[in-house]
Design an enzyme around this catalytic site. Structure first.
Site, PDB file in Angstrom:
ATOM      1  CG  HIS A  73      20.247   7.817 -35.163  1.00  0.00           C
ATOM      2  ND1 HIS A  73      20.843   7.190 -36.138  1.00  0.00           N
ATOM      3  CD2 HIS A  73      20.970   8.103 -34.157  1.00  0.00           C
ATOM      4  CE1 HIS A  73      22.181   7.263 -35.718  1.00  0.00           C
ATOM      5  NE2 HIS A  73      22.338   7.644 -34.656  1.00  0.00           N
ATOM      6  CG  ASP A 103      15.719  10.049 -38.234  1.00  0.00           C
ATOM      7  OD1 ASP A 103      16.615   9.576 -37.269  1.00  0.00           O
ATOM      8  OD2 ASP A 103      15.914   9.441 -39.260  1.00  0.00           O
ATOM      9  CG  HIS A 104      14.517   5.588 -37.083  1.00  0.00           C
ATOM     10  ND1 HIS A 104      14.217   5.023 -38.481  1.00  0.00           N
ATOM     11  CD2 HIS A 104      15.468   6.415 -37.803  1.00  0.00           C
ATOM     12  CE1 HIS A 104      15.104   5.298 -39.595  1.00  0.00           C
ATOM     13  NE2 HIS A 104      15.585   6.282 -39.040  1.00  0.00           N
ATOM     14  CG  HIS A 157      22.479   3.479 -38.706  1.00  0.00           C
ATOM     15  ND1 HIS A 157      22.945   4.008 -39.567  1.00  0.00           N
ATOM     16  CD2 HIS A 157      21.817   4.022 -37.834  1.00  0.00           C
ATOM     17  CE1 HIS A 157      22.358   5.188 -39.520  1.00  0.00           C
ATOM     18  NE2 HIS A 157      21.603   5.412 -38.313  1.00  0.00           N
ATOM     19  CG  HIS A 200      16.126   7.332 -43.782  1.00  0.00           C
ATOM     20  ND1 HIS A 200      17.349   7.590 -43.983  1.00  0.00           N
ATOM     21  CD2 HIS A 200      15.698   7.371 -42.587  1.00  0.00           C
ATOM     22  CE1 HIS A 200      17.831   8.042 -42.608  1.00  0.00           C
ATOM     23  NE2 HIS A 200      16.808   7.898 -41.784  1.00  0.00           N
TER      24      HIS A 200
HETATM   25 ZN   LIG Z   1      19.853   6.360 -37.787  1.00  0.00          ZN
HETATM   26 ZN   LIG Z   2      17.083   7.803 -39.914  1.00  0.00          ZN
END
Ligand SMILES: [Zn+2]
Ligand SMILES: [Zn+2]
Length: 317
Positions: free
Chosen positions: A64, A66-67, A142, A270
């Site tokens: 993802h 944002d990582h 996830h 987060h």
């Molecule tokens: Zn994620």
């Molecule tokens: Zn995330």
């Protein structure tokens, strides 16, 4: 040995002005590693006066954006800066392919090698062995394959008691004593005992990084007794159903994991951008596990070998 984690970003996917996407800098003695590399991470490193050229490796939990959207920028800057040292990179299947494609179409020949190791996102396995610690994956629950990381310090040797050590004791004997071995003469008589000349080694320290995941007790045996746990807390209890449906956790779920795993200390982060302030996350987490803290950006948390059972800190809930 300094063993610490500096929070570079503790926000989630939607951009906000006061929080940045996930990234942390793990330092062991003078070795630096990044854990996740959200967009703009290289600027956070500049903010905190960390020289990116000193990074030994990068651990990416999942794909993802944002990582890991900060990774291509960081790698490009390392290249521009003239890096020639190898860089270790750990992440899920596909990460190497994405980077190769980006470098291909930007026509960027790298002057350094990226040594990529694919993470096992379904079973906890040994991922990396540093002289002083090992890293295991923590499979997380996830929406896409995702693994956290357990940084487990190797056991220390026993400590010599300085006042007891005289010049006459051979170096080899000191080494054996530090390894916990008594020293006997040829006749089998005890010359130097471990109990008299050494103190027990401090317990090894560990850091467990768990982002992103919904509440999943399957991780408890892997992270049990960790000195410090970072667990995502995207939502608060009022949105628990949404948290689960989106494969994220609430602050109280993060704290429940911390409590059940008997960790020393919990960091939460987060946070969803819908929450403007984060104090209420802390209140919610501390109601379950008192030694909970906000993963405040710019804060360095030392990983301490505290006794993991701070029972007094655990309210009866
Ligand atoms: Zn994620
Ligand atoms: Zn995330």
């Amino acid at each position: 040995m300094p063993f610490s984690v500096l929070i570079l970003g503790a926000g989630s996917a939607t951009p906000t002005l006061n929080r940045h996407p996930s990234s942390q800098l793990l330092t062991y003695e003078s070795d630096h590693f990044l854990i996740d590399c959200g967009e703009g991470t290289q600027f956070r490193l500049l903010d905190y006066k960390v020289r990116p050229g000193r990074l030994k490796g990068v651990f990416i939990s999942h794909l993802h954006g944002d990582h890991y959207f900060g990774l291509i920028g960081l790698l490009s800057s390392l290249n521009l800066g003239g890096r020639t040292d190898d860089l270790l990179l750990f992440g899920p299947q596909g990460l190497d392919e994405v980077l190769t494609l980006q470098f291909k179409y930007s026509q960027t020949p790298l002057q350094f090698r990226i040594i990529f190791t694919q993470t096992n996102t379904t079973t906890s396995t040994l991922l990396y062995e540093h002289p002083c610690f090992t890293v295991f994956t923590i499979p997380l629950s996830h929406r896409i394959p995702c693994a956290g990381f357990l940084f487990q310090e190797k056991p220390h040797k026993r400590k010599l008691i300085k006042e007891k050590i005289t010049d006459g004791i051979p170096f080899d004997y000191l080494r054996q004593l530090k390894n916990g071995e008594d020293i006997y003469d040829e006749g089998g008589n005890l010359l130097y005992s471990v109990a008299e000349y050494t103190l027990p080694a401090p317990p090894p320290r560990s850091y467990a990084y768990c982002s992103d995941t919904r509440y999943d007790e399957a991780i408890i045996p892997i992270i049990r007794g960790a000195s410090l746990l970072y667990h995502e807390a995207t939502f608060q209890n009022d949105l628990a159903h949404q948290a689960s449906a989106r494969f994220h956790a609430t602050a109280s779920e993060a704290a429940t994991i911390a409590k059940k795993a008997n960790v020393g200390k919990l960091l939460i982060g987060h946070f969803s951008s819908r929450y403007k302030e984060v104090d209420s996350f802390l209140t919610e987490a501390q109601a379950v596990f008192l030694n909970s803290h906000i993963a405040e950006e710019g804060t360095t948390f030392n990983i301490l070998s505290v006794p993991s059972t701070d029972a007094s800190l655990l309210p009866d809930t």
